[in-house]
Design a protein around this motif. Structure first.
Motif, PDB file in Angstrom:
ATOM      1  N   ALA A  54     -10.046 -32.373 -48.884  1.00 56.61           N
ATOM      2  CA  ALA A  54     -10.496 -31.914 -47.303  1.00 56.61           C
ATOM      3  C   ALA A  54     -11.139 -30.441 -47.748  1.00 56.61           C
ATOM      4  CB  ALA A  54      -9.166 -31.469 -46.503  1.00 56.61           C
ATOM      5  N   ASP A  55     -10.674 -29.636 -48.577  1.00 54.06           N
ATOM      6  CA  ASP A  55     -11.228 -28.398 -49.050  1.00 54.06           C
ATOM      7  C   ASP A  55     -12.728 -28.387 -49.601  1.00 54.06           C
ATOM      8  OD1 ASP A  55     -10.439 -29.081 -51.475  1.00 54.06           O
ATOM      9  OD2 ASP A  55      -9.243 -27.373 -51.679  1.00 54.06           O
ATOM     10  N   SER A  56     -13.272 -29.567 -50.102  1.00 55.06           N
ATOM     11  CA  SER A  56     -14.318 -29.918 -50.658  1.00 55.06           C
ATOM     12  C   SER A  56     -15.514 -30.617 -49.784  1.00 55.06           C
ATOM     13  CB  SER A  56     -14.135 -30.700 -51.895  1.00 55.06           C
ATOM     14  OG  SER A  56     -13.202 -30.025 -52.959  1.00 55.06           O
ATOM     15  N   VAL A  57     -15.327 -30.506 -48.427  1.00 54.53           N
ATOM     16  CA  VAL A  57     -16.604 -31.175 -47.725  1.00 54.53           C
ATOM     17  C   VAL A  57     -17.712 -30.499 -47.792  1.00 54.53           C
ATOM     18  CG1 VAL A  57     -17.071 -31.803 -45.383  1.00 54.53           C
ATOM     19  CG2 VAL A  57     -14.509 -32.002 -46.123  1.00 54.53           C
ATOM     20  N   PRO A  58     -18.846 -31.246 -48.098  1.00 53.85           N
ATOM     21  CA  PRO A  58     -20.149 -30.585 -48.356  1.00 53.85           C
ATOM     22  C   PRO A  58     -20.392 -29.912 -47.168  1.00 53.85           C
ATOM     23  CG  PRO A  58     -20.126 -32.592 -49.332  1.00 53.85           C
ATOM     24  CD  PRO A  58     -18.806 -32.608 -48.617  1.00 53.85           C
ATOM     25  N   GLU A  59     -21.189 -28.669 -47.223  1.00 53.77           N
ATOM     26  CA  GLU A  59     -21.554 -27.670 -46.057  1.00 53.77           C
ATOM     27  C   GLU A  59     -22.653 -28.415 -45.246  1.00 53.77           C
ATOM     28  OE1 GLU A  59     -21.868 -23.895 -47.178  1.00 53.77           O
ATOM     29  OE2 GLU A  59     -20.042 -23.620 -47.897  1.00 53.77           O
ATOM     30  N   SER A  60     -23.659 -29.378 -46.038  1.00 55.48           N
ATOM     31  CA  SER A  60     -24.667 -29.907 -45.035  1.00 55.48           C
ATOM     32  C   SER A  60     -24.874 -31.183 -45.677  1.00 55.48           C
ATOM     33  CB  SER A  60     -25.900 -29.019 -45.509  1.00 55.48           C
ATOM     34  OG  SER A  60     -26.215 -28.907 -46.612  1.00 55.48           O
ATOM     35  N   GLY A  61     -25.622 -31.903 -45.008  1.00 55.21           N
ATOM     36  CA  GLY A  61     -25.750 -33.445 -45.452  1.00 55.21           C
ATOM     37  C   GLY A  61     -24.855 -34.406 -45.228  1.00 55.21           C
ATOM     38  N   HIS A  70     -19.230 -39.085 -44.003  1.00 53.31           N
ATOM     39  CA  HIS A  70     -20.395 -39.866 -44.280  1.00 53.31           C
ATOM     40  C   HIS A  70     -21.619 -39.314 -44.084  1.00 53.31           C
ATOM     41  CE1 HIS A  70     -21.463 -39.963 -40.212  1.00 53.31           C
ATOM     42  NE2 HIS A  70     -20.389 -40.110 -39.858  1.00 53.31           N
ATOM     43  N   GLU A  71     -22.735 -39.947 -44.830  1.00 52.01           N
ATOM     44  CA  GLU A  71     -24.025 -39.238 -44.936  1.00 52.01           C
ATOM     45  C   GLU A  71     -24.405 -38.720 -43.417  1.00 52.01           C
ATOM     46  OE1 GLU A  71     -26.211 -41.392 -48.450  1.00 52.01           O
ATOM     47  OE2 GLU A  71     -26.450 -42.178 -46.329  1.00 52.01           O
ATOM     48  N   ASP A  72     -25.167 -37.514 -43.383  1.00 49.73           N
ATOM     49  CA  ASP A  72     -25.863 -37.164 -42.063  1.00 49.73           C
ATOM     50  C   ASP A  72     -27.311 -37.652 -42.120  1.00 49.73           C
ATOM     51  OD1 ASP A  72     -26.616 -36.330 -39.538  1.00 49.73           O
ATOM     52  OD2 ASP A  72     -26.197 -34.470 -40.093  1.00 49.73           O
ATOM     53  N   SER A  73     -27.496 -39.052 -42.190  1.00 48.12           N
ATOM     54  CA  SER A  73     -28.881 -39.534 -42.404  1.00 48.12           C
ATOM     55  C   SER A  73     -29.470 -40.416 -41.202  1.00 48.12           C
ATOM     56  CB  SER A  73     -28.934 -40.408 -43.679  1.00 48.12           C
ATOM     57  OG  SER A  73     -28.132 -41.589 -43.532  1.00 48.12           O
ATOM     58  N   ALA A  74     -30.795 -40.452 -41.315  1.00 50.61           N
ATOM     59  CA  ALA A  74     -31.350 -41.310 -39.871  1.00 50.61           C
ATOM     60  C   ALA A  74     -30.849 -42.974 -40.380  1.00 50.61           C
ATOM     61  CB  ALA A  74     -32.986 -41.151 -40.297  1.00 50.61           C
ATOM     62  N   ALA A  75     -30.908 -43.221 -41.486  1.00 46.69           N
ATOM     63  CA  ALA A  75     -30.495 -44.609 -41.989  1.00 46.69           C
ATOM     64  C   ALA A  75     -28.785 -44.853 -41.376  1.00 46.69           C
ATOM     65  CB  ALA A  75     -30.357 -45.048 -43.134  1.00 46.69           C
ATOM     66  N   HIS A  79     -17.600 -59.203 -29.104  1.00 50.23           N
ATOM     67  CA  HIS A  79     -16.764 -59.436 -28.284  1.00 50.23           C
ATOM     68  C   HIS A  79     -16.975 -58.885 -26.935  1.00 50.23           C
ATOM     69  CE1 HIS A  79     -12.501 -60.235 -26.858  1.00 50.23           C
ATOM     70  NE2 HIS A  79     -12.263 -60.594 -28.096  1.00 50.23           N
ATOM     71  N   THR A  80     -16.248 -59.543 -25.931  1.00 52.94           N
ATOM     72  CA  THR A  80     -16.657 -59.028 -24.478  1.00 52.94           C
ATOM     73  C   THR A  80     -15.843 -57.785 -24.291  1.00 52.94           C
ATOM     74  OG1 THR A  80     -15.088 -60.622 -23.626  1.00 52.94           O
ATOM     75  CG2 THR A  80     -17.210 -61.255 -23.572  1.00 52.94           C
ATOM     76  N   GLU A  81     -14.642 -57.751 -25.029  1.00 53.01           N
ATOM     77  CA  GLU A  81     -13.916 -56.428 -24.771  1.00 53.01           C
ATOM     78  C   GLU A  81     -14.429 -55.308 -25.614  1.00 53.01           C
ATOM     79  OE1 GLU A  81      -9.800 -57.504 -25.137  1.00 53.01           O
ATOM     80  OE2 GLU A  81      -9.835 -59.044 -23.575  1.00 53.01           O
ATOM     81  N   HIS A  82     -14.204 -53.974 -25.426  1.00 52.46           N
ATOM     82  CA  HIS A  82     -14.450 -53.104 -26.420  1.00 52.46           C
ATOM     83  C   HIS A  82     -13.652 -53.175 -27.319  1.00 52.46           C
ATOM     84  CE1 HIS A  82     -15.586 -48.978 -27.524  1.00 52.46           C
ATOM     85  NE2 HIS A  82     -14.396 -48.829 -28.071  1.00 52.46           N
ATOM     86  N   LYS A  83     -14.502 -53.190 -28.829  1.00 59.99           N
ATOM     87  CA  LYS A  83     -13.824 -53.277 -29.829  1.00 59.99           C
ATOM     88  C   LYS A  83     -14.112 -52.517 -30.910  1.00 59.99           C
ATOM     89  CE  LYS A  83     -11.116 -57.362 -29.094  1.00 59.99           C
ATOM     90  NZ  LYS A  83      -9.536 -57.281 -29.319  1.00 59.99           N
ATOM     91  N   LEU A  84     -14.963 -51.488 -30.734  1.00 60.14           N
ATOM     92  CA  LEU A  84     -15.806 -50.704 -31.606  1.00 60.14           C
ATOM     93  C   LEU A  84     -15.098 -49.967 -32.596  1.00 60.14           C
ATOM     94  CD1 LEU A  84     -18.441 -49.709 -32.788  1.00 60.14           C
ATOM     95  CD2 LEU A  84     -18.324 -47.805 -31.321  1.00 60.14           C
ATOM     96  N   ARG A  85     -14.713 -50.227 -33.750  1.00 64.12           N
ATOM     97  CA  ARG A  85     -13.886 -49.603 -34.591  1.00 64.12           C
ATOM     98  C   ARG A  85     -14.722 -49.522 -36.171  1.00 64.12           C
ATOM     99  NH1 ARG A  85     -10.271 -53.636 -32.980  1.00 64.12           N
ATOM    100  NH2 ARG A  85     -10.620 -55.000 -34.894  1.00 64.12           N
ATOM    101  N   THR A  86     -15.051 -48.336 -36.505  1.00 67.22           N
ATOM    102  CA  THR A  86     -16.109 -47.847 -37.681  1.00 67.22           C
ATOM    103  C   THR A  86     -15.654 -46.490 -38.228  1.00 67.22           C
ATOM    104  OG1 THR A  86     -18.378 -47.175 -37.704  1.00 67.22           O
ATOM    105  CG2 THR A  86     -17.480 -46.617 -35.625  1.00 67.22           C
ATOM    106  N   VAL A  87     -16.140 -46.218 -39.343  1.00 63.16           N
ATOM    107  CA  VAL A  87     -16.239 -45.236 -40.170  1.00 63.16           C
ATOM    108  C   VAL A  87     -17.228 -44.023 -39.731  1.00 63.16           C
ATOM    109  CG1 VAL A  87     -14.737 -46.170 -42.075  1.00 63.16           C
ATOM    110  CG2 VAL A  87     -17.153 -46.028 -42.040  1.00 63.16           C
ATOM    111  N   LEU A  88     -18.224 -44.550 -39.022  1.00 62.45           N
ATOM    112  CA  LEU A  88     -19.306 -43.596 -38.817  1.00 62.45           C
ATOM    113  C   LEU A  88     -19.170 -43.034 -37.388  1.00 62.45           C
ATOM    114  CD1 LEU A  88     -21.994 -46.319 -39.648  1.00 62.45           C
ATOM    115  CD2 LEU A  88     -21.105 -44.530 -41.057  1.00 62.45           C
ATOM    116  N   TRP A  89     -18.169 -42.215 -37.166  1.00 62.06           N
ATOM    117  CA  TRP A  89     -18.038 -41.472 -35.848  1.00 62.06           C
ATOM    118  C   TRP A  89     -18.646 -40.020 -36.021  1.00 62.06           C
ATOM    119  CZ3 TRP A  89     -17.142 -43.736 -31.745  1.00 62.06           C
ATOM    120  CH2 TRP A  89     -16.192 -44.952 -31.738  1.00 62.06           C
ATOM    121  N   GLY A  90     -19.171 -39.655 -36.963  1.00 67.79           N
ATOM    122  CA  GLY A  90     -19.656 -38.301 -37.152  1.00 67.79           C
ATOM    123  C   GLY A  90     -20.608 -37.433 -36.232  1.00 67.79           C
TER     124      GLY A  90
END
Length: 255
Positions: free
Chosen positions: A105-112, A131-136, A175-186
């Motif tokens: 937790a104390d080594s999170v990159p400052e940018s990118g 996760h990356e802060d990238s357009a992709a 799914h017709t119900e909300h099911k979004l589970r992801t590691v991409l919440w940044g």
């Protein structure tokens, strides 16, 4: 050299991915490497109908194509050694890249990079999911909202040479119900870019034509209606959504 018939060509199994929750095999079709997931090997789920995860993977590819972002590798349905199932082109990833990572937790990159959450590992050390802060990856996050992806694990993101990112394992989608589970919440609450909004518009427009016709053989009318509503809602909000509902916001395990 004649073109390979990926639909009718001989599918030979060459191995099995034993870490997958459903039966998943490596194979070749006239020298072309593929992944094969037979419907007969799908594990029953309490919240998704039995026997249609392969169809959802094929549907995810069609939506990916409508976005125009090449997120999902070519995916199709066909017969194989263990019956009808999903086949997808194999991708050779760059072993030197990680689009998603766990770091102290104390080594999170400052940018990118974007931080998603903090927790403790098996040794009780505080770690951060990043996760990356990238357009992709932004595009993949938009795609996941639209297809209602319930299982975007870190290992379901393939880091390709040159910076491209593929997403795989899309059986738990639509799914017709909300099911979004992801590691991409940044990018929580960040505004969508003009490119991302244009991608949503392409999907919405094509749902009224060829895309809708193709998906009608893979999804139910209610699932198609929910897909169109998610496009309309995200286009109107024009920003990345926040977690909602009682279900966990991230899949488990994370990788």
């Amino acid at each position: 050299m004649p073109a390979v018939d990926l639909v009718a060509g001989h599918l030979e199994l060459t191995g099995r991915i034993t870490t997958a929750s459903n039966a998943t095999f490596l194979g070749e079709i006239d020298g072309v490497a593929v992944v094969y997931k037979p419907i007969a090997g799908e594990s029953p789920l309490w919240d998704f109908p039995d026997g249609n995860l392969a169809g959802r993977e094929a549907a995810a590819y069609l939506v990916s194509e409508s976005f125009g972002w090449n997120i999902v590798p070519r995916t199709w349905l066909r017969d194989g050694p263990m019956g009808h199932g999903m086949v997808q082109l194999w991708q050779d990833v760059d072993p030197e890249q990680d689009a998603v990572d766990l770091v102290p937790a104390d080594s999170v990159p400052e940018s990118g990079w974007r931080q998603v959450l903090e927790g403790r590992d098996e040794n009780d050390r505080v770690v951060a999911l990043i996760h990356e802060d990238s357009a992709a990856l932004r595009r993949m996050a938009v795609f996941d909202v639209i297809v209602n992806n319930a299982d975007r694990k870190g290992d379901h993101i393939l880091a390709m040479p040159g910076g491209h990112r593929h997403g795989v394992d899309h059986g738990l989608t639509f799914h017709t119900e909300h099911k979004l589970r992801t590691v991409l919440w940044g990018w929580l609450d960040d505004d969508l870019t003009a490119d991302e909004l244009a991608g949503i518009d392409r999907v919405s427009e094509q749902l009224a034509g060829e895309l809708g016709d193709a998906l009608a053989g893979l999804l139910t009318p209610a699932e198609l209606a929910a897909l169109a509503m998610r496009c309309d809602r995200l286009r109107t909000d024009a920003r990345f959504p926040a977690p909602a509902g009682e279900m966990p916001a991230v899949p488990w395990p994370l990788f």
